[in-house]
Design an enzyme around this catalytic site. Structure first.
Site, PDB file in Angstrom:
ATOM      1  N   THR A  57      37.551  42.905  41.897  1.00 33.17           N
ATOM      2  CA  THR A  57      38.240  42.569  43.140  1.00 33.17           C
ATOM      3  C   THR A  57      38.888  43.843  43.669  1.00 33.17           C
ATOM      4  O   THR A  57      38.788  44.902  43.048  1.00 33.17           O
ATOM      5  CB  THR A  57      39.333  41.509  42.895  1.00 33.17           C
ATOM      6  OG1 THR A  57      40.424  42.129  42.186  1.00 33.17           O
ATOM      7  CG2 THR A  57      38.808  40.332  42.083  1.00 33.17           C
ATOM      8  N   CYS A  58      39.594  43.725  44.795  1.00 29.73           N
ATOM      9  CA  CYS A  58      40.228  44.933  45.342  1.00 29.73           C
ATOM     10  C   CYS A  58      41.331  45.451  44.418  1.00 29.73           C
ATOM     11  O   CYS A  58      41.683  46.618  44.462  1.00 29.73           O
ATOM     12  CB  CYS A  58      40.784  44.655  46.741  1.00 29.73           C
ATOM     13  SG  CYS A  58      41.977  43.315  46.809  1.00 29.73           S
ATOM     14  N   ARG A  60      41.390  44.907  40.805  1.00 31.88           N
ATOM     15  CA  ARG A  60      41.026  45.121  39.398  1.00 31.88           C
ATOM     16  C   ARG A  60      39.513  45.052  39.205  1.00 31.88           C
ATOM     17  O   ARG A  60      38.805  44.413  39.978  1.00 31.88           O
ATOM     18  CB  ARG A  60      41.704  44.065  38.515  1.00 31.88           C
ATOM     19  CG  ARG A  60      41.161  42.648  38.686  1.00 31.88           C
ATOM     20  CD  ARG A  60      41.878  41.627  37.801  1.00 31.88           C
ATOM     21  NE  ARG A  60      43.254  41.458  38.223  1.00 31.88           N
ATOM     22  CZ  ARG A  60      44.307  41.801  37.475  1.00 31.88           C
ATOM     23  NH1 ARG A  60      44.135  42.335  36.280  1.00 31.88           N
ATOM     24  NH2 ARG A  60      45.530  41.598  37.916  1.00 31.88           N
ATOM     25  N   GLN A 124      37.397  33.630  41.917  1.00 33.08           N
ATOM     26  CA  GLN A 124      36.536  34.745  41.505  1.00 33.08           C
ATOM     27  C   GLN A 124      36.132  34.597  40.035  1.00 33.08           C
ATOM     28  O   GLN A 124      35.016  34.950  39.647  1.00 33.08           O
ATOM     29  CB  GLN A 124      37.258  36.073  41.753  1.00 33.08           C
ATOM     30  CG  GLN A 124      37.328  36.405  43.236  1.00 33.08           C
ATOM     31  CD  GLN A 124      38.572  37.186  43.620  1.00 33.08           C
ATOM     32  OE1 GLN A 124      39.539  37.265  42.864  1.00 33.08           O
ATOM     33  NE2 GLN A 124      38.572  37.747  44.805  1.00 33.08           N
ATOM     34  N   GLY A 193      35.020  44.645  60.554  1.00 33.05           N
ATOM     35  CA  GLY A 193      34.592  44.140  59.246  1.00 33.05           C
ATOM     36  C   GLY A 193      35.085  42.723  59.032  1.00 33.05           C
ATOM     37  O   GLY A 193      35.984  42.238  59.729  1.00 33.05           O
ATOM     38  N   ILE A 197      40.737  39.669  53.231  1.00 29.61           N
ATOM     39  CA  ILE A 197      42.141  39.970  53.561  1.00 29.61           C
ATOM     40  C   ILE A 197      42.277  40.256  55.054  1.00 29.61           C
ATOM     41  O   ILE A 197      43.239  39.830  55.692  1.00 29.61           O
ATOM     42  CB  ILE A 197      42.672  41.147  52.706  1.00 29.61           C
ATOM     43  CG1 ILE A 197      42.710  40.751  51.227  1.00 29.61           C
ATOM     44  CG2 ILE A 197      44.075  41.556  53.152  1.00 29.61           C
ATOM     45  CD1 ILE A 197      42.996  41.898  50.278  1.00 29.61           C
ATOM     46  N   GLY A 198      41.291  40.947  55.631  1.00 35.63           N
ATOM     47  CA  GLY A 198      41.293  41.220  57.070  1.00 35.63           C
ATOM     48  C   GLY A 198      41.246  39.934  57.878  1.00 35.63           C
ATOM     49  O   GLY A 198      41.977  39.769  58.861  1.00 35.63           O
TER      50      GLY A 198
END
Length: 418
Positions: A57-58, A60, A124, A193, A197-198
Protein backbone atom coordinates in the site's frame (compact mmCIF):
# COMPACT_ATOMS: atom_id res chain seq x y z
CA UNK A 1 4.38 -17.00 25.20
CA UNK A 2 6.38 -19.53 23.22
CA UNK A 3 6.91 -19.45 19.46
CA UNK A 4 4.56 -21.48 17.28
CA UNK A 5 5.25 -22.85 13.86
CA UNK A 6 3.84 -25.67 11.82
CA UNK A 7 6.84 -27.63 10.64
CA UNK A 8 10.22 -28.37 12.13
CA UNK A 9 12.18 -26.66 9.36
CA UNK A 10 10.05 -23.62 8.51
CA UNK A 11 9.07 -20.67 10.65
CA UNK A 12 6.45 -18.02 10.01
CA UNK A 13 7.94 -14.60 9.22
CA UNK A 14 6.79 -11.07 8.56
CA UNK A 15 9.30 -9.00 6.61
CA UNK A 16 8.62 -5.46 5.47
CA UNK A 17 8.94 -1.73 5.77
CA UNK A 18 6.46 1.04 6.53
CA UNK A 19 5.99 4.78 7.00
CA UNK A 20 7.64 4.76 10.46
CA UNK A 21 11.22 4.38 9.18
CA UNK A 22 10.94 4.41 5.39
CA UNK A 23 10.20 7.72 3.68
CA UNK A 24 8.04 7.98 0.56
CA UNK A 25 11.01 7.62 -1.79
CA UNK A 26 12.18 4.34 -0.21
CA UNK A 27 8.61 3.01 0.08
CA UNK A 28 8.22 3.82 -3.62
CA UNK A 29 11.26 1.69 -4.47
CA UNK A 30 9.74 -1.30 -2.64
CA UNK A 31 6.14 -0.84 -3.78
CA UNK A 32 4.68 -3.73 -5.76
CA UNK A 33 2.23 -3.43 -8.65
CA UNK A 34 -0.21 -6.32 -9.23
CA UNK A 35 1.89 -7.97 -11.95
CA UNK A 36 4.94 -7.92 -9.64
CA UNK A 37 2.96 -9.52 -6.81
CA UNK A 38 1.78 -12.27 -9.18
CA UNK A 39 5.35 -12.87 -10.31
CA UNK A 40 6.62 -12.91 -6.71
CA UNK A 41 3.99 -15.50 -5.69
CA UNK A 42 4.86 -17.71 -8.67
CA UNK A 43 8.57 -17.55 -7.78
CA UNK A 44 7.80 -18.40 -4.14
CA UNK A 45 5.68 -21.37 -5.23
CA UNK A 46 8.50 -22.61 -7.47
CA UNK A 47 10.89 -22.38 -4.49
CA UNK A 48 8.61 -24.67 -2.44
CA UNK A 49 7.20 -21.98 -0.13
CA UNK A 50 3.74 -23.27 0.80
CA UNK A 51 2.22 -20.19 2.44
CA UNK A 52 2.73 -16.53 1.53
CA UNK A 53 0.74 -13.27 1.70
CA UNK A 54 1.89 -10.04 0.06
CA UNK A 55 0.53 -6.55 0.79
CA UNK A 56 1.71 -3.32 -0.81
CA UNK A 57 0.00 0.00 0.00
CA UNK A 58 1.12 3.63 0.02
CA UNK A 59 2.20 3.18 3.67
CA UNK A 60 3.79 -0.27 3.72
CA UNK A 61 5.03 -3.28 1.79
CA UNK A 62 5.02 -6.57 3.71
CA UNK A 63 5.40 -10.30 3.10
CA UNK A 64 3.97 -12.83 5.57
CA UNK A 65 5.08 -16.37 4.92
CA UNK A 66 6.86 -19.61 5.77
CA UNK A 67 10.58 -19.93 5.14
CA UNK A 68 13.71 -21.62 6.49
CA UNK A 69 15.25 -18.15 6.79
CA UNK A 70 13.74 -14.66 6.39
CA UNK A 71 16.30 -13.83 3.68
CA UNK A 72 14.29 -16.07 1.31
CA UNK A 73 11.39 -13.61 1.61
CA UNK A 74 13.63 -10.51 1.55
CA UNK A 75 15.23 -11.72 -1.70
CA UNK A 76 11.80 -12.35 -3.27
CA UNK A 77 10.82 -8.76 -2.43
CA UNK A 78 14.06 -7.22 -3.76
CA UNK A 79 13.94 -9.35 -6.94
CA UNK A 80 10.52 -7.93 -7.78
CA UNK A 81 11.03 -4.27 -6.85
CA UNK A 82 13.53 -1.47 -7.48
CA UNK A 83 14.85 -1.73 -3.91
CA UNK A 84 18.13 -3.37 -2.87
CA UNK A 85 18.84 -5.65 0.10
CA UNK A 86 21.07 -2.92 1.60
CA UNK A 87 18.26 -0.33 1.37
CA UNK A 88 15.81 -2.81 2.85
CA UNK A 89 18.07 -3.54 5.83
CA UNK A 90 18.32 0.20 6.61
CA UNK A 91 14.58 0.59 7.27
CA UNK A 92 13.14 -2.92 7.55
CA UNK A 93 11.71 -5.14 10.27
CA UNK A 94 11.64 -8.92 10.54
CA UNK A 95 9.27 -10.70 12.93
CA UNK A 96 9.19 -14.43 13.60
CA UNK A 97 6.39 -16.82 14.63
CA UNK A 98 4.35 -15.35 17.49
CA UNK A 99 5.73 -11.82 16.89
CA UNK A 100 4.86 -12.13 13.19
CA UNK A 101 1.32 -13.20 14.07
CA UNK A 102 0.96 -10.28 16.52
CA UNK A 103 2.21 -7.80 13.91
CA UNK A 104 -0.37 -8.94 11.35
CA UNK A 105 -3.14 -8.50 13.95
CA UNK A 106 -1.97 -4.92 14.67
CA UNK A 107 -1.77 -4.07 10.97
CA UNK A 108 -5.16 -5.56 10.13
CA UNK A 109 -6.93 -3.82 13.02
CA UNK A 110 -5.66 -0.31 12.28
CA UNK A 111 -3.35 -0.07 15.31
CA UNK A 112 -0.27 0.09 13.09
CA UNK A 113 -1.83 2.42 10.49
CA UNK A 114 -0.41 5.84 9.70
CA UNK A 115 -3.80 7.19 10.82
CA UNK A 116 -4.79 5.28 13.98
CA UNK A 117 -7.98 3.29 13.48
CA UNK A 118 -7.83 3.39 9.67
CA UNK A 119 -9.42 0.11 8.55
CA UNK A 120 -8.58 0.53 4.85
CA UNK A 121 -5.91 -2.21 5.17
CA UNK A 122 -8.41 -4.99 5.95
CA UNK A 123 -9.87 -5.00 2.42
CA UNK A 124 -6.30 -5.10 1.05
CA UNK A 125 -5.57 -8.05 3.33
CA UNK A 126 -8.60 -9.87 1.95
CA UNK A 127 -7.41 -9.20 -1.60
CA UNK A 128 -3.91 -10.45 -0.67
CA UNK A 129 -5.31 -13.71 0.66
CA UNK A 130 -7.53 -14.24 -2.41
CA UNK A 131 -4.54 -13.63 -4.68
CA UNK A 132 -2.43 -16.18 -2.74
CA UNK A 133 -5.30 -18.66 -2.93
CA UNK A 134 -5.47 -18.17 -6.71
CA UNK A 135 -1.79 -19.12 -6.94
CA UNK A 136 -2.31 -22.08 -4.56
CA UNK A 137 0.08 -20.63 -1.98
CA UNK A 138 -2.41 -20.02 0.84
CA UNK A 139 -2.27 -22.86 3.37
CA UNK A 140 -4.83 -23.53 6.19
CA UNK A 141 -2.63 -21.62 8.67
CA UNK A 142 -2.82 -18.41 6.59
CA UNK A 143 -6.54 -18.85 5.94
CA UNK A 144 -7.32 -19.23 9.64
CA UNK A 145 -4.96 -16.37 10.55
CA UNK A 146 -6.52 -13.97 8.01
CA UNK A 147 -10.03 -14.88 9.15
CA UNK A 148 -9.00 -14.26 12.78
CA UNK A 149 -7.55 -10.84 11.91
CA UNK A 150 -10.72 -9.92 9.97
CA UNK A 151 -12.82 -11.04 12.95
CA UNK A 152 -10.71 -8.89 15.32
CA UNK A 153 -10.99 -5.93 12.94
CA UNK A 154 -14.81 -6.19 12.87
CA UNK A 155 -15.03 -6.50 16.65
CA UNK A 156 -12.78 -3.48 17.23
CA UNK A 157 -14.70 -1.41 14.69
CA UNK A 158 -18.07 -2.34 16.22
CA UNK A 159 -17.22 -2.51 19.94
CA UNK A 160 -14.78 0.40 20.35
CA UNK A 161 -14.66 3.99 19.14
CA UNK A 162 -11.13 3.75 17.75
CA UNK A 163 -12.34 4.75 14.28
CA UNK A 164 -14.77 7.44 15.46
CA UNK A 165 -14.69 10.96 14.07
CA UNK A 166 -13.51 12.06 10.65
CA UNK A 167 -9.79 11.57 10.40
CA UNK A 168 -7.97 10.19 7.38
CA UNK A 169 -5.33 11.32 4.93
CA UNK A 170 -8.15 12.51 2.64
CA UNK A 171 -9.69 14.50 5.50
CA UNK A 172 -6.26 15.91 6.43
CA UNK A 173 -5.83 16.95 2.76
CA UNK A 174 -9.09 18.88 2.85
CA UNK A 175 -8.17 20.49 6.18
CA UNK A 176 -4.84 21.58 4.68
CA UNK A 177 -6.51 23.03 1.59
CA UNK A 178 -9.00 24.94 3.76
CA UNK A 179 -6.20 26.38 5.92
CA UNK A 180 -3.99 27.31 2.95
CA UNK A 181 -6.41 28.50 0.25
CA UNK A 182 -8.85 31.31 1.12
CA UNK A 183 -12.30 31.26 -0.57
CA UNK A 184 -11.85 27.65 -1.71
CA UNK A 185 -15.42 27.55 -3.04
CA UNK A 186 -14.41 30.01 -5.80
CA UNK A 187 -11.14 28.29 -6.79
CA UNK A 188 -10.36 25.91 -9.64
CA UNK A 189 -9.37 22.44 -8.46
CA UNK A 190 -7.82 19.82 -10.75
CA UNK A 191 -7.60 16.12 -9.86
CA UNK A 192 -5.02 14.30 -11.96
CA UNK A 193 -5.31 10.52 -11.68
CA UNK A 194 -7.88 8.26 -10.03
CA UNK A 195 -6.02 6.99 -6.95
CA UNK A 196 -8.24 6.20 -3.97
CA UNK A 197 -6.95 8.92 -1.60
CA UNK A 198 -7.29 11.53 -4.38
CA UNK A 199 -10.88 10.45 -5.08
CA UNK A 200 -11.71 10.54 -1.35
CA UNK A 201 -10.16 14.02 -1.06
CA UNK A 202 -12.38 15.26 -3.90
CA UNK A 203 -15.43 13.65 -2.34
CA UNK A 204 -14.60 15.44 0.94
CA UNK A 205 -14.09 18.75 -0.90
CA UNK A 206 -17.46 18.43 -2.59
CA UNK A 207 -19.06 17.58 0.77
CA UNK A 208 -17.50 20.49 2.66
CA UNK A 209 -17.55 23.21 -0.02
CA UNK A 210 -20.03 24.40 -2.61
CA UNK A 211 -17.32 24.11 -5.25
CA UNK A 212 -18.56 23.04 -8.67
CA UNK A 213 -15.26 23.75 -10.42
CA UNK A 214 -13.46 20.45 -9.84
CA UNK A 215 -11.98 18.93 -13.01
CA UNK A 216 -10.67 15.36 -13.44
CA UNK A 217 -8.02 14.25 -15.93
CA UNK A 218 -6.83 10.65 -16.27
CA UNK A 219 -4.78 8.91 -18.96
CA UNK A 220 -7.73 6.54 -19.44
CA UNK A 221 -10.66 8.86 -20.11
CA UNK A 222 -13.48 6.29 -19.68
CA UNK A 223 -12.27 5.53 -16.13
CA UNK A 224 -12.25 9.26 -15.41
CA UNK A 225 -15.81 9.59 -16.72
CA UNK A 226 -17.06 6.75 -14.48
CA UNK A 227 -15.57 8.43 -11.38
CA UNK A 228 -16.58 11.94 -12.47
CA UNK A 229 -20.21 10.86 -12.75
CA UNK A 230 -20.18 9.61 -9.16
CA UNK A 231 -18.62 12.82 -7.77
CA UNK A 232 -20.11 15.35 -10.21
CA UNK A 233 -16.75 16.41 -11.70
CA UNK A 234 -15.89 17.82 -15.14
CA UNK A 235 -13.70 15.53 -17.29
CA UNK A 236 -11.04 16.86 -19.66
CA UNK A 237 -8.68 15.05 -22.06
CA UNK A 238 -5.17 14.06 -21.00
CA UNK A 239 -3.89 16.36 -23.77
CA UNK A 240 -5.44 19.33 -21.91
CA UNK A 241 -3.36 18.72 -18.76
CA UNK A 242 -0.95 21.66 -19.14
CA UNK A 243 -3.78 24.09 -19.97
CA UNK A 244 -5.82 22.91 -17.00
CA UNK A 245 -2.81 23.21 -14.64
CA UNK A 246 -2.37 26.82 -15.81
CA UNK A 247 -6.01 27.55 -14.89
CA UNK A 248 -5.91 25.75 -11.51
CA UNK A 249 -5.46 27.03 -7.98
CA UNK A 250 -5.14 23.52 -6.50
CA UNK A 251 -3.68 20.44 -8.25
CA UNK A 252 -4.28 17.08 -6.56
CA UNK A 253 -2.06 14.34 -8.02
CA UNK A 254 -3.33 10.80 -7.43
CA UNK A 255 -1.55 8.89 -10.19
CA UNK A 256 0.02 5.48 -9.57
CA UNK A 257 3.17 5.68 -11.69
CA UNK A 258 6.66 4.52 -10.71
CA UNK A 259 8.18 7.89 -11.79
CA UNK A 260 6.93 11.52 -11.71
CA UNK A 261 3.85 12.32 -13.83
CA UNK A 262 4.11 16.08 -13.10
CA UNK A 263 7.37 17.82 -13.99
CA UNK A 264 8.57 21.41 -13.71
CA UNK A 265 8.30 21.83 -17.50
CA UNK A 266 4.54 21.16 -17.43
CA UNK A 267 3.73 24.10 -15.14
CA UNK A 268 3.28 27.58 -16.62
CA UNK A 269 1.20 29.40 -14.06
CA UNK A 270 1.05 33.09 -13.27
CA UNK A 271 -0.98 32.66 -10.03
CA UNK A 272 -0.39 30.72 -6.79
CA UNK A 273 -0.69 26.94 -7.24
CA UNK A 274 -0.90 24.44 -4.40
CA UNK A 275 0.06 20.88 -5.41
CA UNK A 276 -0.92 17.92 -3.23
CA UNK A 277 0.97 14.76 -4.19
CA UNK A 278 -1.09 11.84 -2.83
CA UNK A 279 0.94 9.17 -4.66
CA UNK A 280 3.44 6.53 -3.57
CA UNK A 281 6.03 6.66 -4.98
CA UNK A 282 6.02 10.45 -5.34
CA UNK A 283 4.55 11.43 -8.69
CA UNK A 284 5.44 15.15 -8.61
CA UNK A 285 9.06 16.11 -9.33
CA UNK A 286 10.49 17.97 -6.33
CA UNK A 287 11.99 20.75 -8.47
CA UNK A 288 8.50 22.18 -9.17
CA UNK A 289 9.10 24.14 -5.96
CA UNK A 290 11.78 26.13 -7.85
CA UNK A 291 8.92 27.85 -9.69
CA UNK A 292 7.54 31.05 -8.21
CA UNK A 293 4.00 30.74 -6.77
CA UNK A 294 4.16 26.88 -6.58
CA UNK A 295 3.96 25.05 -3.22
CA UNK A 296 4.10 21.27 -2.88
CA UNK A 297 2.82 19.05 -0.07
CA UNK A 298 3.20 15.26 -0.02
CA UNK A 299 1.07 12.52 1.52
CA UNK A 300 3.55 11.93 4.36
CA UNK A 301 3.30 15.56 5.53
CA UNK A 302 -0.50 15.40 5.45
CA UNK A 303 -0.47 12.17 7.48
CA UNK A 304 1.27 14.02 10.32
CA UNK A 305 -1.65 16.44 10.69
CA UNK A 306 -3.44 15.30 13.83
CA UNK A 307 -6.66 16.65 15.20
CA UNK A 308 -8.78 16.22 18.32
CA UNK A 309 -10.44 13.12 16.87
CA UNK A 310 -7.08 11.39 16.45
CA UNK A 311 -6.07 12.18 20.06
CA UNK A 312 -9.44 10.90 21.25
CA UNK A 313 -8.94 7.61 19.44
CA UNK A 314 -5.81 6.81 21.46
CA UNK A 315 -7.83 6.19 24.63
CA UNK A 316 -9.46 3.16 22.95
CA UNK A 317 -6.15 1.40 22.18
CA UNK A 318 -6.26 -0.81 25.37
CA UNK A 319 -9.79 -2.00 24.47
CA UNK A 320 -8.64 -2.86 20.96
CA UNK A 321 -5.54 -4.68 22.28
CA UNK A 322 -7.70 -6.77 24.65
CA UNK A 323 -9.90 -7.88 21.72
CA UNK A 324 -6.79 -8.77 19.69
CA UNK A 325 -5.33 -10.83 22.58
CA UNK A 326 -8.59 -12.78 22.99
CA UNK A 327 -8.91 -13.65 19.28
CA UNK A 328 -5.17 -14.29 18.94
CA UNK A 329 -5.32 -16.75 21.88
CA UNK A 330 -8.16 -18.60 20.12
CA UNK A 331 -5.98 -18.80 17.00
CA UNK A 332 -2.99 -20.10 18.98
CA UNK A 333 -5.20 -22.76 20.61
CA UNK A 334 -6.38 -23.85 17.17
CA UNK A 335 -2.75 -23.96 16.05
CA UNK A 336 -1.74 -26.12 19.01
CA UNK A 337 -4.61 -28.53 18.37
CA UNK A 338 -3.72 -28.71 14.69
CA UNK A 339 -0.08 -29.43 15.48
CA UNK A 340 -0.64 -32.06 18.16
CA UNK A 341 -3.83 -33.65 16.79
CA UNK A 342 -2.23 -36.27 14.47
CA UNK A 343 0.02 -37.61 17.29
CA UNK A 344 -2.75 -37.58 19.94
CA UNK A 345 -5.11 -39.26 17.47
CA UNK A 346 -2.52 -41.96 16.68
CA UNK A 347 -1.80 -42.41 20.42
CA UNK A 348 -5.49 -42.85 21.18
CA UNK A 349 -5.77 -45.40 18.37
CA UNK A 350 -2.74 -47.34 19.72
CA UNK A 351 -4.11 -47.37 23.30
CA UNK A 352 -7.51 -48.56 22.03
CA UNK A 353 -5.81 -51.41 20.16
CA UNK A 354 -4.01 -52.38 23.40
CA UNK A 355 -7.30 -52.16 25.30
CA UNK A 356 -9.19 -54.30 22.76
CA UNK A 357 -6.47 -56.96 22.84
CA UNK A 358 -6.45 -57.03 26.66
CA UNK A 359 -10.27 -57.15 26.99
CA UNK A 360 -10.40 -59.92 24.42
CA UNK A 361 -7.78 -61.89 26.38
CA UNK A 362 -9.56 -61.35 29.76
CA UNK A 363 -12.99 -62.25 28.38
CA UNK A 364 -11.63 -65.66 27.30
CA UNK A 365 -9.75 -66.19 30.58
CA UNK A 366 -12.48 -65.16 33.08
CA UNK A 367 -15.92 -66.72 32.98
CA UNK A 368 -17.71 -63.89 34.83
CA UNK A 369 -15.86 -61.08 33.03
CA UNK A 370 -18.05 -57.96 32.49
CA UNK A 371 -16.77 -56.68 29.14
CA UNK A 372 -19.19 -53.68 29.03
CA UNK A 373 -18.00 -52.26 32.37
CA UNK A 374 -14.35 -53.00 31.55
CA UNK A 375 -14.75 -51.17 28.23
CA UNK A 376 -16.23 -48.07 29.96
CA UNK A 377 -13.42 -47.96 32.57
CA UNK A 378 -10.71 -48.51 29.92
CA UNK A 379 -12.10 -45.76 27.68
CA UNK A 380 -12.08 -43.29 30.59
CA UNK A 381 -8.46 -44.18 31.39
CA UNK A 382 -7.47 -43.70 27.72
CA UNK A 383 -9.19 -40.26 27.71
CA UNK A 384 -7.26 -39.24 30.85
CA UNK A 385 -3.92 -40.48 29.50
CA UNK A 386 -4.29 -38.69 26.14
CA UNK A 387 -5.42 -35.51 27.92
CA UNK A 388 -2.27 -35.62 30.08
CA UNK A 389 -0.12 -35.87 26.96
CA UNK A 390 -2.02 -33.00 25.27
CA UNK A 391 -1.61 -30.77 28.35
CA UNK A 392 2.08 -31.61 28.51
CA UNK A 393 2.54 -30.62 24.85
CA UNK A 394 0.83 -27.27 25.46
CA UNK A 395 3.24 -26.32 28.26
CA UNK A 396 5.15 -23.06 27.76
CA UNK A 397 8.52 -24.58 28.72
CA UNK A 398 8.17 -27.68 26.54
CA UNK A 399 10.08 -28.43 23.34
CA UNK A 400 6.99 -29.68 21.51
CA UNK A 401 8.85 -31.10 18.49
CA UNK A 402 11.10 -33.31 20.65
CA UNK A 403 8.17 -34.37 22.85
CA UNK A 404 6.10 -35.33 19.81
CA UNK A 405 9.01 -37.31 18.39
CA UNK A 406 9.50 -39.11 21.72
CA UNK A 407 5.79 -40.03 22.03
CA UNK A 408 5.86 -41.41 18.48
CA UNK A 409 9.00 -43.42 19.24
CA UNK A 410 7.88 -44.83 22.62
CA UNK A 411 4.46 -45.94 21.36
CA UNK A 412 5.70 -46.78 17.83
CA UNK A 413 2.96 -44.65 16.31
CA UNK A 414 2.07 -44.56 12.66
CA UNK A 415 0.65 -41.15 11.72
CA UNK A 416 -2.04 -40.94 9.08
CA UNK A 417 -0.81 -39.20 5.95
CA UNK A 418 -3.14 -37.18 3.76
Amino acid sequence: MKDYHISKHNSFYTIGLNYKKADAEIRGKFSLVEASIDNLLMQAKAQGIDGLLVTSTCNRTELYGFAQHPFQLIKLLCDNTLGTVEEFQEVAYVYKNNDAISHLFRVGTGLDSQILGDFEIISQLRQSFNRSKKFNIANPFLERLCNSVIQASKRIKNDTEISSGATSVAFASVQYIFKTIPDISDKNILLFGTGKIGRNTCENLIKHTKNSQITLINRTKDKAQRIAGKFDLVVKDYGDLQTEIRNSDVLIVATGAQSPTISKEMIHTKKPLLILDLSIPKNVAFDVTDLPNVSLVHLDQLSQITDDNLERRKQFIPEAEAIIEHIKDEFIQWLETRKFAPVIKALKKKLKTMKDEELNFQSKKLTDFNSVQADIVSERIIQKITKQFANHLKGDDIDADNSLALIQKVFQLELETK
